[in-house]
Write a protein that holds these residues in place. Structure first.
Motif, PDB file in Angstrom:
ATOM      1  N   ASN A 160       0.946  -1.206  -0.045  1.00  0.00           N
ATOM      2  CA  ASN A 160      -0.061   0.037   0.017  1.00  0.00           C
ATOM      3  C   ASN A 160       0.826   1.158  -0.105  1.00  0.00           C
ATOM      4  OD1 ASN A 160      -3.025  -0.454   0.375  1.00  0.00           O
ATOM      5  ND2 ASN A 160      -2.319  -2.084   1.595  1.00  0.00           N
ATOM      6  N   LYS A 161       0.356   2.279   0.615  1.00  0.00           N
ATOM      7  CA  LYS A 161       1.210   3.554   0.662  1.00  0.00           C
ATOM      8  C   LYS A 161       1.240   4.160   1.745  1.00  0.00           C
ATOM      9  CE  LYS A 161       0.413   4.982  -4.502  1.00  0.00           C
ATOM     10  NZ  LYS A 161       0.086   6.095  -5.157  1.00  0.00           N
ATOM     11  N   LEU A 162       1.243   3.238   2.792  1.00  0.00           N
ATOM     12  CA  LEU A 162       1.150   3.930   4.370  1.00  0.00           C
ATOM     13  C   LEU A 162       2.387   4.396   4.597  1.00  0.00           C
ATOM     14  CD1 LEU A 162      -0.258   0.427   5.857  1.00  0.00           C
ATOM     15  CD2 LEU A 162      -1.697   2.618   5.681  1.00  0.00           C
ATOM     16  N   THR A 163       2.144   5.641   5.157  1.00  0.00           N
ATOM     17  CA  THR A 163       3.281   6.349   5.894  1.00  0.00           C
ATOM     18  C   THR A 163       3.472   6.108   7.216  1.00  0.00           C
ATOM     19  OG1 THR A 163       2.046   8.451   5.761  1.00  0.00           O
ATOM     20  CG2 THR A 163       3.400   7.735   3.882  1.00  0.00           C
ATOM     21  N   VAL A 164       2.314   5.821   7.741  1.00  0.00           N
ATOM     22  CA  VAL A 164       2.006   5.722   9.435  1.00  0.00           C
ATOM     23  C   VAL A 164       1.047   4.711   9.780  1.00  0.00           C
ATOM     24  CG1 VAL A 164       2.976   8.231   9.890  1.00  0.00           C
ATOM     25  CG2 VAL A 164       0.545   7.735   9.579  1.00  0.00           C
ATOM     26  N   LEU A 165       1.185   4.354  10.941  1.00  0.00           N
ATOM     27  CA  LEU A 165       0.184   3.303  11.623  1.00  0.00           C
ATOM     28  C   LEU A 165      -0.563   4.335  12.706  1.00  0.00           C
ATOM     29  CD1 LEU A 165       2.130   0.050  11.760  1.00  0.00           C
ATOM     30  CD2 LEU A 165       0.201   0.845  10.144  1.00  0.00           C
ATOM     31  N   ASN A 191       5.513  -0.705   2.050  1.00  0.00           N
ATOM     32  CA  ASN A 191       4.992   0.473   2.359  1.00  0.00           C
ATOM     33  C   ASN A 191       5.990   1.777   2.264  1.00  0.00           C
ATOM     34  OD1 ASN A 191       1.758   0.367   2.901  1.00  0.00           O
ATOM     35  ND2 ASN A 191       2.797  -1.608   3.807  1.00  0.00           N
ATOM     36  N   LYS A 192       5.572   2.759   2.918  1.00  0.00           N
ATOM     37  CA  LYS A 192       6.340   4.005   3.104  1.00  0.00           C
ATOM     38  C   LYS A 192       6.611   4.299   4.618  1.00  0.00           C
ATOM     39  CE  LYS A 192       5.391   5.692  -1.634  1.00  0.00           C
ATOM     40  NZ  LYS A 192       4.826   6.925  -2.307  1.00  0.00           N
ATOM     41  N   LEU A 193       6.548   3.452   5.309  1.00  0.00           N
ATOM     42  CA  LEU A 193       6.570   3.601   6.873  1.00  0.00           C
ATOM     43  C   LEU A 193       7.768   4.248   7.328  1.00  0.00           C
ATOM     44  CD1 LEU A 193       4.658   0.388   8.296  1.00  0.00           C
ATOM     45  CD2 LEU A 193       3.731   2.769   8.029  1.00  0.00           C
ATOM     46  N   VAL A 194       7.812   5.258   7.877  1.00  0.00           N
ATOM     47  CA  VAL A 194       9.134   5.937   8.616  1.00  0.00           C
ATOM     48  C   VAL A 194       9.451   5.260   9.908  1.00  0.00           C
ATOM     49  CG1 VAL A 194      10.311   7.908   9.335  1.00  0.00           C
ATOM     50  CG2 VAL A 194       8.969   7.917   7.364  1.00  0.00           C
ATOM     51  N   LEU A 218      10.956  -3.647   3.426  1.00  0.00           N
ATOM     52  CA  LEU A 218      10.618  -2.855   2.194  1.00  0.00           C
ATOM     53  C   LEU A 218       9.791  -1.583   2.584  1.00  0.00           C
ATOM     54  CD1 LEU A 218       9.951  -5.644  -0.526  1.00  0.00           C
ATOM     55  CD2 LEU A 218      11.755  -3.660  -0.525  1.00  0.00           C
ATOM     56  N   ASN A 219      10.578  -0.970   3.718  1.00  0.00           N
ATOM     57  CA  ASN A 219       9.687   0.554   4.023  1.00  0.00           C
ATOM     58  C   ASN A 219      10.934   1.437   4.055  1.00  0.00           C
ATOM     59  OD1 ASN A 219       6.732   0.408   4.879  1.00  0.00           O
ATOM     60  ND2 ASN A 219       7.670  -1.568   5.543  1.00  0.00           N
ATOM     61  N   CYS A 220      10.638   2.437   4.725  1.00  0.00           N
ATOM     62  CA  CYS A 220      11.490   3.526   4.956  1.00  0.00           C
ATOM     63  C   CYS A 220      11.964   3.569   6.324  1.00  0.00           C
ATOM     64  CB  CYS A 220      11.109   5.032   4.484  1.00  0.00           C
ATOM     65  SG  CYS A 220      10.402   4.754   2.691  1.00  0.00           S
ATOM     66  N   LEU A 221      12.039   2.676   7.281  1.00  0.00           N
ATOM     67  CA  LEU A 221      12.197   2.696   8.585  1.00  0.00           C
ATOM     68  C   LEU A 221      13.489   3.056   8.848  1.00  0.00           C
ATOM     69  CD1 LEU A 221      10.519  -0.746   9.968  1.00  0.00           C
ATOM     70  CD2 LEU A 221       9.584   1.454  10.081  1.00  0.00           C
ATOM     71  N   ARG A 222      13.559   4.353  10.041  1.00  0.00           N
ATOM     72  CA  ARG A 222      14.763   4.671  10.452  1.00  0.00           C
ATOM     73  C   ARG A 222      14.943   4.296  11.780  1.00  0.00           C
ATOM     74  NH1 ARG A 222      12.871   8.042   6.611  1.00  0.00           N
ATOM     75  NH2 ARG A 222      14.249   9.504   5.505  1.00  0.00           N
ATOM     76  N   ALA A 223      14.145   3.462  12.523  1.00  0.00           N
ATOM     77  CA  ALA A 223      14.392   3.207  13.644  1.00  0.00           C
ATOM     78  C   ALA A 223      13.228   2.158  14.222  1.00  0.00           C
ATOM     79  CB  ALA A 223      14.450   4.260  14.820  1.00  0.00           C
ATOM     80  N   LEU A 224      13.385   1.387  15.252  1.00  0.00           N
ATOM     81  CA  LEU A 224      12.524   0.460  15.770  1.00  0.00           C
ATOM     82  C   LEU A 224      12.189   1.032  17.180  1.00  0.00           C
ATOM     83  CD1 LEU A 224      14.031  -2.885  14.553  1.00  0.00           C
ATOM     84  CD2 LEU A 224      12.022  -1.644  13.601  1.00  0.00           C
ATOM     85  N   PRO A 225      11.095   0.792  17.703  1.00  0.00           N
ATOM     86  CA  PRO A 225      10.640   0.817  19.140  1.00  0.00           C
ATOM     87  C   PRO A 225      11.799   0.374  20.041  1.00  0.00           C
ATOM     88  CG  PRO A 225       8.764   0.188  17.939  1.00  0.00           C
ATOM     89  CD  PRO A 225      10.000  -0.010  17.159  1.00  0.00           C
ATOM     90  N   PHE A 247      17.179  -0.484   3.298  1.00  0.00           N
ATOM     91  CA  PHE A 247      18.004   0.131   2.600  1.00  0.00           C
ATOM     92  C   PHE A 247      18.894   1.096   3.390  1.00  0.00           C
ATOM     93  CE2 PHE A 247      15.149  -1.717  -0.474  1.00  0.00           C
ATOM     94  CZ  PHE A 247      16.036  -2.730  -1.017  1.00  0.00           C
ATOM     95  N   GLN A 248      18.911   2.411   2.863  1.00  0.00           N
ATOM     96  CA  GLN A 248      19.604   3.457   3.435  1.00  0.00           C
ATOM     97  C   GLN A 248      19.243   4.058   4.793  1.00  0.00           C
ATOM     98  OE1 GLN A 248      17.829   3.899   0.670  1.00  0.00           O
ATOM     99  NE2 GLN A 248      17.395   6.099   0.580  1.00  0.00           N
ATOM    100  N   TYR A 249      17.897   3.739   5.220  1.00  0.00           N
ATOM    101  CA  TYR A 249      17.573   4.532   6.343  1.00  0.00           C
ATOM    102  C   TYR A 249      17.644   3.991   7.518  1.00  0.00           C
ATOM    103  CZ  TYR A 249      14.590   6.401   2.715  1.00  0.00           C
ATOM    104  OH  TYR A 249      14.438   7.035   1.441  1.00  0.00           O
ATOM    105  N   LEU A 250      17.629   2.419   7.724  1.00  0.00           N
ATOM    106  CA  LEU A 250      17.772   1.584   9.186  1.00  0.00           C
ATOM    107  C   LEU A 250      19.349   1.493   9.521  1.00  0.00           C
ATOM    108  CD1 LEU A 250      16.187   0.588  11.520  1.00  0.00           C
ATOM    109  CD2 LEU A 250      16.194  -1.625  10.226  1.00  0.00           C
ATOM    110  N   GLU A 251      19.799   2.158  10.499  1.00  0.00           N
ATOM    111  CA  GLU A 251      21.212   2.397  10.534  1.00  0.00           C
ATOM    112  C   GLU A 251      21.500   1.338  12.023  1.00  0.00           C
ATOM    113  OE1 GLU A 251      22.850   6.262  10.569  1.00  0.00           O
ATOM    114  OE2 GLU A 251      22.631   6.242   8.333  1.00  0.00           O
ATOM    115  N   THR A 252      20.511   1.573  12.814  1.00  0.00           N
ATOM    116  CA  THR A 252      20.904   0.643  14.197  1.00  0.00           C
ATOM    117  C   THR A 252      19.793  -0.127  14.513  1.00  0.00           C
ATOM    118  OG1 THR A 252      19.755   2.583  15.313  1.00  0.00           O
ATOM    119  CG2 THR A 252      22.202   2.541  15.090  1.00  0.00           C
TER     120      THR A 252
END
Length: 307
Positions: free
Chosen positions: A94-99, A118-121, A140-147, A165-170
């Motif tokens: 889908n095109k989800l950006t948030v939950l 999706n496009k979840l950050v 396959l999202n744009c996650l930058r962090a996990l809880p 890809f380039q978003y999740l670093e830690t």
């Protein structure tokens, strides 16, 4: 059936337990229709042209499986939290950006959450309250962090956050507290170091880390497979805990070193080339135990007069 809209059914919608509207061209689901599906357990609307879900979906108190994958949905209605019987939510492609921020506080029976492609950050912090969750697929999202407090997911068996890809670093340290985790996929991200706590996961059978610029564990360890990775992280964590703590210097020792209470002050002064002027020696002497009692609050405020 290539339906663009739903016909008005003549039957009683409250009798329906399973409704499959997938593989059509539906752009919306009428609020009135959803509100009457009081006994529906399975609702499948995947592969349509839906841009949103009706708010009345919160009326489906018996719903256990909801499949809305392969649509154009940008957000889920907050009322979805009222579907407390929900066990599986598939919102892939889908095109989800948030939950919804509080989704994890209400869906206490959710066992599988699939939001890949999706496009979840970020995943909302409440995700860590999904204590019944067994599968979390957020690849396959744009996650930058996990809880941070993932340790609350006590039943989680599969965690896939690959290909952000380039978003999740830690990764959070709490990922190593998922004691029932069997499969972990963090491949194709920008992760440089795996948390040492992963070495504690005794049930972990499969770990995928390829496609990351890993430094810890180093590539030569990764090439040896899952067991070598876990062993490396376990040994690293144990060595960190076993290293002796630095000995703290005592302030009493410093006072003794500098002769505050010592009788050899004059020798120290001569050795260090420091000579105290005679008019200050008497003042310095007041700090010795012999004179300290003269300045105690008990004496200063005593009615007795001292000469």
């Amino acid at each position: 059936m290539s339906l663009d809209a739903l016909p008005s059914p003549s039957l009683n919608l409250a009798l329906i337990c399973k409704l499959n509207l997938s593989n059509n061209n539906l752009q919306e689901i009428p609020e009135s229709l959803t509100a009457r599906l009081l006994n529906v357990v399975v609702l499948d609307v995947h592969s349509n042209q839906l841009r949103s879900l009706p708010n009345s979906i919160g009326c489906l108190s018996k719903l256990k499986l909801l499949n809305v994958s392969g649509n154009l949905i940008e957000f889920l209605p907050k009322t979805i939290e009222n579907c407390r019987a929900l066990e599986e939510l598939n919102a892939n492609f889908n095109k989800l950006t948030v939950l919804p921020d509080t989704i994890g506080f209400e869906l206490i029976n959710l066992k599988k959450l699939s939001v890949n492609s999706n496009k979840l950050v970020v995943l909302p912090r409440s995700t860590s309250y999904l204590t019944a969750l067994r599968v979390l697929d957020a690849r396959l999202n744009c996650l930058r962090a996990l809880p941070e407090d993932l340790e609350n997911l006590v039943n989680l068996e599969t965690l896939n956050v690959s290909q952000n890809f380039q978003y999740l670093e830690t990764l959070p340290y709490s990922i190593g507290l998922l004691l029932n985790l069997v499969e972990l996929d963090v491949s194709y991200n920008k992760i440089k170091a795996l948390p040492d706590s992963i070495g504690c996961l005794k049930k972990l059978m499969k770990i995928s880390v390829e496609g990351n610029p890993l430094v810890s564990p180093p590539p030569e360890v990764v090439e040896q497979g899952e067991y070598a990775v876990k062993e490396y992280l376990c040994e690293k964590m144990n060595s960190a805990h076993q290293s002796p703590p630095k000995k703290k210097s005592s302030w009493v020792g410093k006072l003794v070193k500098y002769g505050t209470f010592g009788a050899r002050r004059k020798e120290r002064e001569e050795r260090e080339g420091f000579i105290m002027h005679e008019q200050y020696r008497a003042i310095a002497g007041l700090a010795t135990p012999r004179h300290v009692s003269m300045f105690s609050p008990k004496r200063l405020f005593s009615p007795r007069r001292y000469s």
